[in-house]
Motif scaffolding. Sequence first.
Motif, mmCIF file in Angstrom:
data_model
loop_
_atom_site.group_PDB
_atom_site.id
_atom_site.type_symbol
_atom_site.label_atom_id
_atom_site.label_comp_id
_atom_site.label_asym_id
_atom_site.label_seq_id
_atom_site.Cartn_x
_atom_site.Cartn_y
_atom_site.Cartn_z
ATOM 1 N N ARG A 213 -4.367 -22.650 -9.979
ATOM 2 C CA ARG A 213 -5.165 -22.320 -11.166
ATOM 3 C C ARG A 213 -4.275 -21.734 -12.261
ATOM 4 N NH1 ARG A 213 -6.501 -17.653 -13.037
ATOM 5 N NH2 ARG A 213 -6.110 -16.562 -11.060
ATOM 6 N N ILE A 214 -3.381 -20.827 -11.893
ATOM 7 C CA ILE A 214 -2.507 -20.188 -12.876
ATOM 8 C C ILE A 214 -1.609 -21.220 -13.560
ATOM 9 C CG2 ILE A 214 -0.532 -18.617 -13.122
ATOM 10 C CD1 ILE A 214 -1.886 -16.872 -10.945
ATOM 11 N N GLU A 215 -1.036 -22.122 -12.783
ATOM 12 C CA GLU A 215 -0.181 -23.156 -13.368
ATOM 13 C C GLU A 215 -0.969 -24.029 -14.337
ATOM 14 O OE1 GLU A 215 2.913 -26.745 -12.070
ATOM 15 O OE2 GLU A 215 2.049 -25.420 -10.547
ATOM 16 N N ASN A 216 -2.198 -24.386 -13.963
ATOM 17 C CA ASN A 216 -3.024 -25.215 -14.842
ATOM 18 C C ASN A 216 -3.378 -24.470 -16.122
ATOM 19 O OD1 ASN A 216 -4.771 -27.646 -15.327
ATOM 20 N ND2 ASN A 216 -6.352 -26.073 -15.323
ATOM 21 N N GLU A 217 -3.689 -23.176 -16.010
ATOM 22 C CA GLU A 217 -4.015 -22.386 -17.207
ATOM 23 C C GLU A 217 -2.826 -22.293 -18.151
ATOM 24 O OE1 GLU A 217 -6.180 -18.734 -17.167
ATOM 25 O OE2 GLU A 217 -7.154 -19.196 -15.253
#
Length: 328
Positions: A213-217
């Motif tokens: 999720r963090i990488e996508n954000e």
Amino acid sequence: MSIRIGIYGYGNLGKGVEAAIRQNPDMELVGVFTRRSPESVSTRTEGVSVFHADELVNMTDKIDVLILCGGSATDLPVQTPELAKYFNVIDSFDTHARIPEHFENVDKTAKESGKIGIISVGWDPGMFSLNRLYASAVLPDGKDYTFWGKGVSQGHSDAIRRIEGVADAKQYTIPVEDALNAVRNGSAPELSTRQKHTRECFVVVEEGADKERIENEIKTMPNYFADYETTVHFISREELERDHSGIPHGGFVIRSGKTGINLEHNHIIEYSLKLDSNPEFTASVIVAYARAAYKLNKAGESGCKTVFDIAPGLLSAKDPTELRKDLL
């Protein structure tokens, strides 16, 4: 007589200003002024007097130039015009799109108070801006290219740190070598944002955080990463502190232009910076412009100025005779 300098706010930039003042024998540091507890700042300075910001009202006759070093890009549009009521001021406001508005606000206040306000001082805006102006004036038929890096973008790093689950982060802006070489070769390419720079992120996450999720954000964040090829590395805090503790930066301003009756000759003007410490170099530029602010005000000038309005000789501690003899 020394030019008496005050620092408003402290941090990496303020510490850089303190060091730069020590390198200029025609200047003295009156003190650091902070909205925080002066005791908390005193532990970071080297025997410098630290005052609460409220004390500034009592220092108008003791400070020749006040350098604004604290806060964020949203603070300076309020702080600079307010403090220009009482002092010659300098800031490093770097939101390019809002510089005209900021200029008008500071200019009005500084003219009313009879002070000088110099805004947006640093290397971009600042030294890079000057080189874009010089190069485009010399080669009117041409194109400007600005590349940043490789270096740490403090704003982008902060944007990553605001994501839920991120404990710390550093982000590097990196020029695309093929694009840089094409410009240097004089081909005057049309380059998109994505073609000019990539972004590399080193991220420490909190225990149990969702890395996917963090990488996508990060990669989809508008105005920061969505328009760039972005790589995300998840590392430990120890690795971040060991390998990414510095704040290097730099970049290139290049003008590709043509001259001749038939525009038959190509020319390249290039200005580059390679900085071990972004805030320390920015501070050094600001301190040089503090000297110019002092000279202009002593000559009876007032109002807001940018680097475009300051004659180069005003930055130097040398007098005009020395400059003509040594540098011209």
